[in-house]
Write a protein that holds these residues in place. Structure first.
Motif, PDB file in Angstrom:
ATOM      1  N   LYS A  98     -85.249  66.655  64.703  1.00  0.00           N
ATOM      2  CA  LYS A  98     -86.691  66.885  64.833  1.00  0.00           C
ATOM      3  C   LYS A  98     -87.015  67.382  66.239  1.00  0.00           C
ATOM      4  CE  LYS A  98     -91.148  65.683  63.596  1.00  0.00           C
ATOM      5  NZ  LYS A  98     -91.772  65.966  64.866  1.00  0.00           N
ATOM      6  N   LEU A  99     -86.408  66.741  67.234  1.00  0.00           N
ATOM      7  CA  LEU A  99     -86.619  67.164  68.617  1.00  0.00           C
ATOM      8  C   LEU A  99     -86.161  68.605  68.813  1.00  0.00           C
ATOM      9  CD1 LEU A  99     -87.273  66.531  71.623  1.00  0.00           C
ATOM     10  CD2 LEU A  99     -84.960  65.657  71.835  1.00  0.00           C
ATOM     11  N   SER A 100     -84.996  68.913  68.274  1.00  0.00           N
ATOM     12  CA  SER A 100     -84.456  70.266  68.405  1.00  0.00           C
ATOM     13  C   SER A 100     -85.369  71.296  67.760  1.00  0.00           C
ATOM     14  CB  SER A 100     -83.073  70.353  67.752  1.00  0.00           C
ATOM     15  OG  SER A 100     -82.240  69.325  68.232  1.00  0.00           O
ATOM     16  N   ALA A 101     -85.901  70.949  66.593  1.00  0.00           N
ATOM     17  CA  ALA A 101     -86.789  71.876  65.889  1.00  0.00           C
ATOM     18  C   ALA A 101     -88.071  72.112  66.683  1.00  0.00           C
ATOM     19  CB  ALA A 101     -87.117  71.342  64.498  1.00  0.00           C
ATOM     20  N   ASP A 102     -88.594  71.055  67.306  1.00  0.00           N
ATOM     21  CA  ASP A 102     -89.815  71.208  68.099  1.00  0.00           C
ATOM     22  C   ASP A 102     -89.566  72.035  69.354  1.00  0.00           C
ATOM     23  OD1 ASP A 102     -91.325  67.950  67.381  1.00  0.00           O
ATOM     24  OD2 ASP A 102     -91.486  69.898  66.377  1.00  0.00           O
TER      25      ASP A 102
END
Lengths: 201, 85
Positions: A39-43
């Motif tokens: 999720k962090l990577s996608a953001d």
């Protein structure tokens, strides 16, 4: 209205890069930790792909609030990190914008209210309070939105929604492609091998 | 978009509002003329929240498929091929 092709490519490129950089730590992560990392990577990929906007700066700033994220973000974004987290002096406040937006939007609701004319004053007070309440809600949802008002807030929200939509669509595309490739890999096994791979699970 | 000392025109507001409306699933379905400020704000807020939930759910499902992400993993290769297309 949707995100550009170059945004999509930049998103995928950044995502790939982020995944590559976190590959080592992935192995020791629990499923839950992996989910947070993804999720962090996608953001980060979304903010980086979009470039410099109020919401991208707000998002990176929010993600940086956690110590463990900060060094990860610095690693991913490199020099871009400083640029994206610098306090934005270019942000403007247009004092009249709130009234202007409400004025033009209220034209429509006033026409509706005429049918129940007698309590016109009370209903417009209620309407105004509701707009204020919901504006505050929107400010909290759009990263960096707290310092925005009226036109700027809507403008930023529009851009944020377009990017979120693209982020979700791209992640869905990845999911579908990953799943399909897994299925095709399984089907390529001959029967005894296939049995073995299931037993191995 | 610097130099915004000048007033924003009604036309600019109308354009922004209709662009936003065209993105919102509920507004699109209704397809009537214009919506009130409070309705627009409410639908924008709920759409953003639903997009957040969607991304959260997708992260969850992706994490199940991505045990590793080093350069020679099949997933990395898939992303590279998507970039090539």
């Amino acid at each position: 209205m949707q995100a550009t092709k170059s945004f999509e490519r930049a998103f995928l490129r950044q995502l790939l890069r982020v995944f590559r950089l976190s590959a080592v730590s992935y192995k020791s992560m629990s499923l839950q930790e992996r989910k947070s990392a993804i999720k962090l990577s996608a953001d980060v990929a979304m903010a980086s792909a979009r470039g410099s906007r109020k919401w991208t700066r707000g998002l990176i700033a929010k993600l940086s609030e956690e110590d463990e994220h900060r060094s990860f973000l610095r690693l991913i974004l490199g020099t871009e990190y400083e640029r994206l987290t610098k306090p934005c002096h270019g942000s403007w406040k247009i004092p009249r914008s709130k009234k202007i937006v409400r004025r033009s939007l209220r034209v429509c609701s006033r026409r509706k209210n005429n049918l129940r004319a007698p309590h016109g004053f009370k209903s417009s007070v209620l309407a105004r309070t509701l707009v204020e309440k919901r504006t505050h809600a929107l400010k909290r949802l759009v990263p960096g939105g707290e310092s925005l008002d009226g036109y700027s807030l809507l403008d930023e929200a529009l851009d944020y929604v377009i990017s979120l939509r693209a982020q979700a669509d791209l992640m869905q595309k990845l999911l579908t492609t990953f799943e399909a490739s897994k299925l095709s890999a399984l089907s390529k096994c001959t029967l005894p091998e296939r049995k073995a791979s299931f037993v191995g699970k | 978009m610097s130099g915004r000392g000048s007033r924003i025109t009604d036309e600019e507001i109308n354009e922004l509002v209709s662009k936003l409306q065209s993105l919102l699933p509920e507004s699109r379905r209704r397809n009537t003329g214009r919506v009130s400020a409070s309705k627009l704000l409410k639908e924008t807020c709920s759409y953003i929240k639903s997009l957040h939930r969607e991304v959260d759910d997708l992260s969850d499902r992706l994490s199940g498929l991505m045990v590793t992400m080093d350069s020679n993993s099949p997933q990395a290769e898939i992303i590279r091929s998507l970039l090539r297309s």
